[in-house]
Design a protein around this motif. Structure first.
Motif, PDB file in Angstrom:
ATOM      1  N   ASP A  38      47.834 -70.142  30.448  1.00  0.00           N
ATOM      2  CA  ASP A  38      46.689 -69.549  29.742  1.00  0.00           C
ATOM      3  C   ASP A  38      46.468 -68.094  30.164  1.00  0.00           C
ATOM      4  O   ASP A  38      45.336 -67.664  30.344  1.00  0.00           O
ATOM      5  CB  ASP A  38      45.398 -70.350  29.986  1.00  0.00           C
ATOM      6  CG  ASP A  38      45.292 -71.537  29.054  1.00  0.00           C
ATOM      7  OD1 ASP A  38      45.923 -71.496  27.969  1.00  0.00           O
ATOM      8  OD2 ASP A  38      44.585 -72.500  29.398  1.00  0.00           O
ATOM      9  N   SER A  67      57.231 -66.820  26.891  1.00  0.00           N
ATOM     10  CA  SER A  67      56.172 -67.281  25.989  1.00  0.00           C
ATOM     11  C   SER A  67      55.619 -68.629  26.441  1.00  0.00           C
ATOM     12  O   SER A  67      54.404 -68.842  26.466  1.00  0.00           O
ATOM     13  CB  SER A  67      56.705 -67.416  24.557  1.00  0.00           C
ATOM     14  OG  SER A  67      57.078 -66.163  24.061  1.00  0.00           O
ATOM     15  N   ALA A  68      56.511 -69.540  26.816  1.00  0.00           N
ATOM     16  CA  ALA A  68      56.076 -70.861  27.272  1.00  0.00           C
ATOM     17  C   ALA A  68      55.254 -70.745  28.557  1.00  0.00           C
ATOM     18  O   ALA A  68      54.230 -71.434  28.706  1.00  0.00           O
ATOM     19  CB  ALA A  68      57.290 -71.758  27.501  1.00  0.00           C
ATOM     20  N   GLN A  85      45.879 -64.283  30.006  1.00  0.00           N
ATOM     21  CA  GLN A  85      45.164 -63.455  29.042  1.00  0.00           C
ATOM     22  C   GLN A  85      45.548 -61.987  29.123  1.00  0.00           C
ATOM     23  O   GLN A  85      45.351 -61.250  28.171  1.00  0.00           O
ATOM     24  CB  GLN A  85      43.650 -63.587  29.269  1.00  0.00           C
ATOM     25  CG  GLN A  85      43.130 -65.005  29.187  1.00  0.00           C
ATOM     26  CD  GLN A  85      43.384 -65.641  27.822  1.00  0.00           C
ATOM     27  OE1 GLN A  85      43.176 -65.001  26.792  1.00  0.00           O
ATOM     28  NE2 GLN A  85      43.837 -66.888  27.823  1.00  0.00           N
ATOM     29  N   ILE A  98      53.485 -68.139  29.568  1.00  0.00           N
ATOM     30  CA  ILE A  98      52.194 -67.520  29.242  1.00  0.00           C
ATOM     31  C   ILE A  98      51.257 -68.566  28.645  1.00  0.00           C
ATOM     32  O   ILE A  98      50.079 -68.644  29.012  1.00  0.00           O
ATOM     33  CB  ILE A  98      52.389 -66.317  28.295  1.00  0.00           C
ATOM     34  CG1 ILE A  98      53.028 -65.158  29.058  1.00  0.00           C
ATOM     35  CG2 ILE A  98      51.058 -65.883  27.672  1.00  0.00           C
ATOM     36  CD1 ILE A  98      53.443 -63.982  28.199  1.00  0.00           C
ATOM     37  N   ASN A  99      51.782 -69.397  27.763  1.00  0.00           N
ATOM     38  CA  ASN A  99      50.967 -70.448  27.157  1.00  0.00           C
ATOM     39  C   ASN A  99      50.538 -71.497  28.174  1.00  0.00           C
ATOM     40  O   ASN A  99      49.379 -71.921  28.180  1.00  0.00           O
ATOM     41  CB  ASN A  99      51.721 -71.124  26.006  1.00  0.00           C
ATOM     42  CG  ASN A  99      51.885 -70.205  24.812  1.00  0.00           C
ATOM     43  OD1 ASN A  99      51.120 -69.264  24.631  1.00  0.00           O
ATOM     44  ND2 ASN A  99      52.895 -70.472  24.001  1.00  0.00           N
ATOM     45  N   SER A 100      51.449 -71.914  29.050  1.00  0.00           N
ATOM     46  CA  SER A 100      51.115 -72.977  30.005  1.00  0.00           C
ATOM     47  C   SER A 100      50.141 -72.513  31.089  1.00  0.00           C
ATOM     48  O   SER A 100      49.408 -73.324  31.650  1.00  0.00           O
ATOM     49  CB  SER A 100      52.377 -73.549  30.637  1.00  0.00           C
ATOM     50  OG  SER A 100      52.947 -72.637  31.532  1.00  0.00           O
TER      51      SER A 100
END
Length: 151
Positions: free
Chosen positions: A114, A107-108, A116, A110-112
């Motif tokens: 970006d 999750s981290a 899609q 994917i967030n860092s």
């Protein structure tokens, strides 16, 4: 020439295996040392702990594949030997990640990055690879990342 701590641990374990006359352990550890030394000679550089972990991880994958092939061919005793070698190599690997820890890292990442969708899988995997080296099987990681990016 300063040795990395993992290489020192391997060397110490080889000496202990020689003293204990533990043939399988000795052969397995010497194989690991030889693989490390070969890379150092080929690349003309001293390997650090991260590089040693990569070598050990590759050895684990080879043994996992070999054990599966031996089992499929009905050669149980050879598969057992491969699994015994895996146990020895795993002693030098960092502690495995739990599923929750792995999910949090994914999750981290994917967030860092970006990310899609599936087109960003390579970026997410590149972000995760150094963090999970030797702590999770890469095939399992790929499936989890693919599932997280898909939905």
């Amino acid at each position: 020439m300063a040795e990395s701590s993992l290489k020192e641990q391997l060397s110490s374990a080889v000496k202990t295996a020689m003293r204990n006359r533990d043939k399988l352990r000795l052969v397995t550890l010497r194989t690991a040392q030889a693989a490390i030394k070969q890379i150092e000679i080929d690349e003309r550089r001293e390997l650090g702990d991260e590089d040693v972990l990569k070598v050990l991880d590759k050895m684990l994958k080879q043994r996992r594949d070999s054990a599966r092939q031996y089992d499929d061919a009905g050669r149980q005793e050879l598969g057992d030997t491969e699994r015994a070698e895996m146990v020895i190599i795993e002693e030098f690997m960092p502690a495995a990640l739990t599923e929750d820890e792995l999910d949090n890292l994914i999750s981290a990442a994917i967030n860092s990055t970006d990310a899609q969708g599936m087109q960003d899988m390579g970026r997410v995997m590149n972000e995760l690879r150094p963090q999970v080296l030797g702590r999770v099987e890469m095939g399992h990681l790929g499936k989890k990342v693919r599932a997280a990016l898909a939905g």
